[in-house]
Scaffold this motif. Structure first.
Motif, PDB file in Angstrom:
ATOM      1  N   MET A  60       8.335  23.434 -10.772  1.00 13.71           N
ATOM      2  CA  MET A  60       9.581  23.205 -11.515  1.00 13.71           C
ATOM      3  C   MET A  60      10.204  21.852 -11.165  1.00 13.71           C
ATOM      4  SD  MET A  60       9.854  25.644 -13.602  1.00 13.71           S
ATOM      5  CE  MET A  60      11.501  25.361 -14.194  1.00 13.71           C
ATOM      6  N   ILE A  61      10.186  21.484  -9.885  1.00 14.39           N
ATOM      7  CA  ILE A  61      10.785  20.208  -9.504  1.00 14.39           C
ATOM      8  C   ILE A  61       9.927  19.037  -9.995  1.00 14.39           C
ATOM      9  CG2 ILE A  61       9.815  20.003  -7.174  1.00 14.39           C
ATOM     10  CD1 ILE A  61      12.721  19.037  -6.389  1.00 14.39           C
ATOM     11  N   LEU A  62       8.597  19.202  -9.986  1.00  9.85           N
ATOM     12  CA  LEU A  62       7.732  18.150 -10.532  1.00  9.85           C
ATOM     13  C   LEU A  62       7.950  17.998 -12.036  1.00  9.85           C
ATOM     14  CD1 LEU A  62       4.337  18.634  -8.662  1.00  9.85           C
ATOM     15  CD2 LEU A  62       6.023  16.827  -8.349  1.00  9.85           C
ATOM     16  N   ALA A  63       8.059  19.120 -12.728  1.00 14.50           N
ATOM     17  CA  ALA A  63       8.294  19.068 -14.168  1.00 14.50           C
ATOM     18  C   ALA A  63       9.625  18.387 -14.476  1.00 14.50           C
ATOM     19  CB  ALA A  63       8.267  20.481 -14.753  1.00 14.50           C
ATOM     20  N   ARG A  68      12.809  13.799 -16.371  1.00 13.06           N
ATOM     21  CA  ARG A  68      13.849  12.806 -16.123  1.00 13.06           C
ATOM     22  C   ARG A  68      13.295  11.393 -16.236  1.00 13.06           C
ATOM     23  NH1 ARG A  68      18.587  13.863 -14.024  1.00 13.06           N
ATOM     24  NH2 ARG A  68      19.191  16.039 -13.978  1.00 13.06           N
ATOM     25  N   THR A  69      12.111  11.176 -15.717  1.00 13.00           N
ATOM     26  CA  THR A  69      11.487   9.852 -15.821  1.00 13.00           C
ATOM     27  C   THR A  69      11.242   9.495 -17.282  1.00 13.00           C
ATOM     28  OG1 THR A  69      10.428  10.117 -13.665  1.00 13.00           O
ATOM     29  CG2 THR A  69       9.486   8.469 -15.137  1.00 13.00           C
ATOM     30  N   HIS A  70      10.718  10.434 -18.040  1.00 12.09           N
ATOM     31  CA  HIS A  70      10.432  10.204 -19.459  1.00 12.09           C
ATOM     32  C   HIS A  70      11.707   9.890 -20.254  1.00 12.09           C
ATOM     33  CE1 HIS A  70       8.385  10.633 -23.301  1.00 12.09           C
ATOM     34  NE2 HIS A  70       9.370  11.426 -23.685  1.00 12.09           N
ATOM     35  N   ASN A  71      12.808  10.540 -19.891  1.00 12.18           N
ATOM     36  CA  ASN A  71      14.064  10.356 -20.629  1.00 12.18           C
ATOM     37  C   ASN A  71      14.968   9.280 -20.032  1.00 12.18           C
ATOM     38  OD1 ASN A  71      13.464  12.352 -22.558  1.00 12.18           O
ATOM     39  ND2 ASN A  71      14.206  13.955 -21.206  1.00 12.18           N
ATOM     40  N   SER A  74      18.190   9.929 -14.041  1.00 10.29           N
ATOM     41  CA  SER A  74      18.097   9.759 -12.599  1.00 10.29           C
ATOM     42  C   SER A  74      17.170  10.806 -11.975  1.00 10.29           C
ATOM     43  CB  SER A  74      19.483   9.883 -11.962  1.00 10.29           C
ATOM     44  OG  SER A  74      19.374   9.932 -10.564  1.00 10.29           O
ATOM     45  N   VAL A  75      16.177  10.336 -11.239  1.00 10.97           N
ATOM     46  CA  VAL A  75      15.321  11.235 -10.479  1.00 10.97           C
ATOM     47  C   VAL A  75      15.963  11.533  -9.123  1.00 10.97           C
ATOM     48  CG1 VAL A  75      13.033  11.517  -9.423  1.00 10.97           C
ATOM     49  CG2 VAL A  75      13.238  10.455 -11.670  1.00 10.97           C
ATOM     50  N   PHE A  79      17.502  15.106  -5.478  1.00  9.50           N
ATOM     51  CA  PHE A  79      17.654  15.224  -4.031  1.00  9.50           C
ATOM     52  C   PHE A  79      18.798  16.165  -3.662  1.00  9.50           C
ATOM     53  CE2 PHE A  79      15.874  10.707  -3.912  1.00  9.50           C
ATOM     54  CZ  PHE A  79      14.568  11.164  -3.814  1.00  9.50           C
ATOM     55  N   SER A  80      19.770  16.303  -4.530  1.00 12.12           N
ATOM     56  CA  SER A  80      20.901  17.188  -4.236  1.00 12.12           C
ATOM     57  C   SER A  80      21.022  18.349  -5.223  1.00 12.12           C
ATOM     58  CB  SER A  80      22.216  16.389  -4.229  1.00 12.12           C
ATOM     59  OG  SER A  80      22.399  15.743  -5.465  1.00 12.12           O
ATOM     60  N   HIS A  81      20.200  18.372  -6.250  1.00 12.41           N
ATOM     61  CA  HIS A  81      20.260  19.437  -7.259  1.00 12.41           C
ATOM     62  C   HIS A  81      18.842  19.886  -7.592  1.00 12.41           C
ATOM     63  CE1 HIS A  81      24.029  17.210  -7.771  1.00 12.41           C
ATOM     64  NE2 HIS A  81      24.538  18.374  -8.110  1.00 12.41           N
ATOM     65  N   VAL A  82      18.281  20.749  -6.782  1.00 10.09           N
ATOM     66  CA  VAL A  82      16.915  21.209  -6.981  1.00 10.09           C
ATOM     67  C   VAL A  82      16.909  22.309  -8.026  1.00 10.09           C
ATOM     68  CG1 VAL A  82      14.900  22.241  -5.872  1.00 10.09           C
ATOM     69  CG2 VAL A  82      16.311  20.619  -4.620  1.00 10.09           C
ATOM     70  N   PRO A  83      16.088  22.179  -9.098  1.00 11.41           N
ATOM     71  CA  PRO A  83      16.010  23.237 -10.103  1.00 11.41           C
ATOM     72  C   PRO A  83      15.274  24.458  -9.536  1.00 11.41           C
ATOM     73  CG  PRO A  83      14.407  21.530 -10.585  1.00 11.41           C
ATOM     74  CD  PRO A  83      15.220  21.052  -9.423  1.00 11.41           C
ATOM     75  N   LEU A  84      15.723  25.619  -9.928  1.00  9.85           N
ATOM     76  CA  LEU A  84      15.070  26.863  -9.461  1.00  9.85           C
ATOM     77  C   LEU A  84      14.185  27.445 -10.523  1.00  9.85           C
ATOM     78  CD1 LEU A  84      18.067  28.468  -7.586  1.00  9.85           C
ATOM     79  CD2 LEU A  84      16.172  27.172  -6.624  1.00  9.85           C
TER      80      LEU A  84
END
Length: 84
Positions: A60-63, A68-71, A74-75, A79-84
Motif C-alpha cells: 500500500m505504501i509503495l502504491a 504521488r510521484t505520477h501526480n 509530495s512523497v 513519512f508522517s502519514h502512512v496509508p493503511l
C-alpha cells in the motif's frame, strides 16, 4: 551480545530479505525472536524452513508513493502519514 547484556528479546528488522547460503540455519540457531522483512522479495519458501522469518506488507505504501510521484504530489508526506 544483546542477550548477554540483559535483553529479553531481540528482533532483526530488514528491508529486502535475501537469505543465501547458511542464512536460514544461522537464523534458526540464533537468539532472535523474529527476523522481520518487507515483502519486496517473496519469502513463503524461506518461511517454510525458518519459522522465525516474518514479513510486513508494504504494497500500500509503495502504491501510494508511485501514485504521488505520477501526480506530482509530495512523497515526503508519507513519512508522517502512512496509508493503511
Amino acid at each position: 551480545r544483546l542477550m548477554s547484556a540483559g535483553a529479553t528479546k531481540v528482533y532483526a528488522i530488514l528491508t529486502h530479505g535475501i537469505f543465501s547460503g547458511p542464512a536460514l540455519s544461522r537464523i534458526n540457531n540464533a537468539s532472535f525472536e523474529a527476523v522481520v522483512v518487507t515483502n519486496t522479495i517473496p519469502q513463503e519458501e524461506k518461511m517454510k524452513h525458518c519459522p522465525k522469518i516474518q514479513f510486513i506488507d508494504i504494497s500500500m505504501i509503495l502504491a501510494e508513493a508511485i501514485r504521488r510521484t505520477h501526480n506530482g504530489e509530495s512523497v515526503s508526506y508519507l513519512f508522517s502519514h502512512v496509508p493503511l
